[in-house]
Design an enzyme around this catalytic site. Structure first.
Site, mmCIF file in Angstrom:
data_model
loop_
_atom_site.group_PDB
_atom_site.id
_atom_site.type_symbol
_atom_site.label_atom_id
_atom_site.label_comp_id
_atom_site.label_asym_id
_atom_site.label_seq_id
_atom_site.Cartn_x
_atom_site.Cartn_y
_atom_site.Cartn_z
ATOM 1 C CG ASN A 9 -0.845 1.301 1.093
ATOM 2 O OD1 ASN A 9 -1.410 2.085 0.753
ATOM 3 N ND2 ASN A 9 -1.875 1.401 2.621
ATOM 4 C CE LYS A 11 0.150 2.946 4.889
ATOM 5 N NZ LYS A 11 0.329 3.679 6.434
ATOM 6 C CG HIS A 95 -5.293 2.330 5.874
ATOM 7 N ND1 HIS A 95 -4.817 2.799 6.163
ATOM 8 C CD2 HIS A 95 -4.054 1.343 5.403
ATOM 9 C CE1 HIS A 95 -3.599 2.465 6.750
ATOM 10 N NE2 HIS A 95 -3.233 1.615 6.233
ATOM 11 C CD GLU A 97 -1.809 5.722 6.998
ATOM 12 O OE1 GLU A 97 -2.415 5.663 5.746
ATOM 13 O OE2 GLU A 97 -1.603 4.971 7.413
ATOM 14 C CD GLU A 167 -2.705 -3.074 7.751
ATOM 15 O OE1 GLU A 167 -2.044 -2.613 7.085
ATOM 16 O OE2 GLU A 167 -3.893 -1.551 7.483
ATOM 17 N N GLY A 173 3.427 2.293 10.770
ATOM 18 C CA GLY A 173 3.926 3.454 10.781
ATOM 19 C C GLY A 173 4.909 4.132 11.391
ATOM 20 C CB SER A 213 6.132 -1.901 11.673
ATOM 21 O OG SER A 213 5.701 -0.228 11.879
HETATM 22 P P1 PGA Z 1 3.124 0.660 7.397
HETATM 23 O O1 PGA Z 1 2.076 0.833 7.263
HETATM 24 O O2 PGA Z 1 3.826 -1.052 6.804
HETATM 25 O O3 PGA Z 1 3.492 2.028 7.157
HETATM 26 O O4 PGA Z 1 3.507 0.288 9.163
HETATM 27 C C1 PGA Z 1 0.640 -1.074 7.132
HETATM 28 C C2 PGA Z 1 -0.592 0.012 6.598
HETATM 29 O O5 PGA Z 1 -0.784 1.262 6.570
HETATM 30 O O6 PGA Z 1 -1.546 -1.060 5.967
#
Ligand code: PGA
Length: 251
Positions: A9, A11, A95, A97, A167, A173, A213
């Site tokens: 992803n 983003k 997601h 976010e 997640e 992140g 992560s």
């Molecule tokens: P990240 O994001 O690997 O940067 O932690 C995972 C995600 O949001 O799907």
């Protein structure tokens, strides 16, 4: 065992040209991969050009979100059929976010998921608890209500076309990964929930990804947990070397 799925992803990263450059480098490293399903999830503006570049390869294309109406006066929104026309087969819904920064609630996520299914796309339903919720012992309540809302109206036939992604928000992140045991425990809980709703054999076949992560160094330990069928990767999917290493780890 379910075929593993590794999804990247991106983003809000990469212009169309940067996306093409990534794909060329990534395909060069990976070659033809069939034993693991690999998916790239670029921003909307890179979908069409990325889809063209990926045509004929074994790598799939997904989108980061969609709107649930089929068309009309919805400024800035993108429908399932528009995504399918760009070559998408998958789409993320819910997601964290989108939930936390853009206000998608469980009911909205559920409508998006149904419209993805109606449009012939495979939704990847993302769920996860925040650190406060985990500390308060509310993980199961939060995941349960995200599952209830996200899968509202999804019957036993339709669920077979859904991919799940656990997640934990505190691991996205942040560089802080759930331990393989924490991830396994939560994913096993999700599978048990799905077994209760849809039956054990259906739930066994559903793919549940871990995200938060994931890096080349921890991917093997995470994706080899008994209930984890792959990874949803954010930051580490922006670099073709790192993302290829994660795919290799999953093989
Ligand atoms: P990240 O994001 O690997 O940067 O932690 C995972 C995600 O949001 O799907």
């Amino acid at each position: 065992m379910n075929r593993r799925l590794i999804a990247g992803n991106w983003k809000m990263n990469k212009t169309p040209q940067e996306s093409i450059d990534f794909i060329d480098a990534f395909l060069g490293k990976l070659g033809d991969i069939r034993d693991v399903e690999v998916l790239l999830i670029p921003p909307y503006t890179s979908l069409e050009s990325s889809g063209r570049r990926l045509a004929g390869s074994s790598i799939g294309l997904g989108a980061q979100d969609l709107f649930y109406e089929p068309s009309g006066a919805y400024t800035a929104a993108i429908s399932a059929s528009m995504l399918a026309a760009c070559g998408c087969r998958h789409v993320l819904v819910g997601h964290s976010e989108r939930r936390h920064l853009f206000g998608d609630d469980d009911a909205t996520v559920g409508r998006k998921l149904v419209s993805a299914l109606d449009g012939g796309l495979t939704p990847i339903l993302c769920i996860g608890e925040t650190l406060d919720e985990r500390r308060a012992g509310a993980m199961e309540t939060v995941l349960g209500s995200q599952l209830d809302g996200g899968l509202d109206g999804v019957d036993a036939d339709a669920i077979e076309r859904v991919v799940m992604a656990y997640e934990p928000v505190w691991a996205i992140g942040t560089g802080e990964t759930a331990t393989p045991q924490q991830a396994q425990e939560a994913v096993a809980w999700v599978r048990a929930w799905l077994s209760q709703r849809y039956g054990v054999s259906v739930a066994k076949r559903l793919r549940i990804l871990y995200g938060g992560s994931v890096k080349p160094g921890n991917a093997t330990d995470l994706v080899t947990q008994p209930d984890i069928d792959g990874a949803l990767v954010g930051g580490a999917s922006l670099d073709p070397d790192a993302f290829a290493a994660i795919v290799e780890a999953a093989r």
